[in-house]
Scaffold this motif. Structure first.
Motif, short mmCIF file in Angstrom:
data_model
loop_
_atom_site.label_atom_id
_atom_site.label_comp_id
_atom_site.label_asym_id
_atom_site.label_seq_id
_atom_site.Cartn_x
_atom_site.Cartn_y
_atom_site.Cartn_z
N GLU A 150 -20.37 24.49 33.28
CA GLU A 150 -20.95 24.30 31.95
C GLU A 150 -21.86 23.08 31.83
N LEU A 151 -22.03 22.35 32.92
CA LEU A 151 -22.92 21.18 32.88
C LEU A 151 -24.37 21.64 32.93
N GLU A 152 -25.19 20.98 32.14
CA GLU A 152 -26.62 21.30 32.15
C GLU A 152 -27.24 20.93 33.49
N ILE A 157 -22.84 14.07 33.85
CA ILE A 157 -22.13 14.51 32.65
C ILE A 157 -22.66 13.70 31.47
N GLU A 161 -21.22 16.72 26.74
CA GLU A 161 -20.45 17.50 27.72
C GLU A 161 -19.09 16.84 27.97
#
Length: 182
Positions: A150-152, A157, A161
């Motif tokens: 789910e990290l861009e 981080i 997030e």
């Protein structure tokens, strides 16, 4: 004790009250508590780091030494009244999980760049797990968190997030102490 009310002006107390979950009477009780450790007039000596970490409510919480270092005056290695109240504010069970998460992110963001990378995440896991698990396991946790789906951007981080990654109950249990305001 003559210095408890003189530590801060009414305006300063009002400002701190707006930033913490404490009402004025609670702040006064905390200042009285502060003066047990710094009896100097107007709190000018400060509370030395070693004394501050040994305050009964603070001792035993693994995050407290890092929180104290975060707020500590770098020249004197002491905590002064406003800093003491800020520490108590972040550790209050009445402070929201979101505020605690954002504070933890800022505390761990060593370079103030708005992202946590390998070194910061490794340090955070070291604080959380202390001596209970090996560095190899902490490295694995660090790698997994920095490569979460789910990290861009893998390897970084961002604060939003980070806030989503930590369960509210986890942060509340780790960053809360009973301040004994009675």
């Amino acid at each position: 004790m003559g210095n408890e009310a003189s530590h801060l002006t009414p305006e300063q107390l009002e400002e701190i009250s707006a930033k913490t979950p404490f009402k004025t009477k609670e702040l006064e009780k905390l200042l009285k508590r502060y003066s047990q450790y710094d009896s100097s007039e107007r709190g000018i000596n400060g509370i030395p780091y070693n004394t501050c970490v040994s305050i009964p409510e603070f001792s035993g919480n693994r995050f407290v030494p890092f929180i104290i270092k975060h707020y500590m005056d770098k020249n004197s290695n002491s905590i002064y009244p406003k800093q003491f109240l800020a520490i108590c504010g972040i550790l209050s069970p009445d402070t929201s999980a979101l505020v605690k998460k954002e504070f933890l992110f800022e505390m761990v963001d060593d370079h103030n760049v708005g992202v946590l990378k390998h070194g910061e995440m490794f340090s955070l896991y070291k604080i959380i797990f202390s001596e209970s698990i090996s560095d190899n396991i902490i490295l694995d946790l660090t790698f997994r968190s920095l490569n979460h789906t789910e990290l861009e951007k893998p390897g970084e981080i961002r604060k939003d997030e980070f806030v989503k990654m930590i369960p509210d109950n986890e942060i509340m249990s780790k960053l809360s102490v009973n301040l004994q305001l009675t």
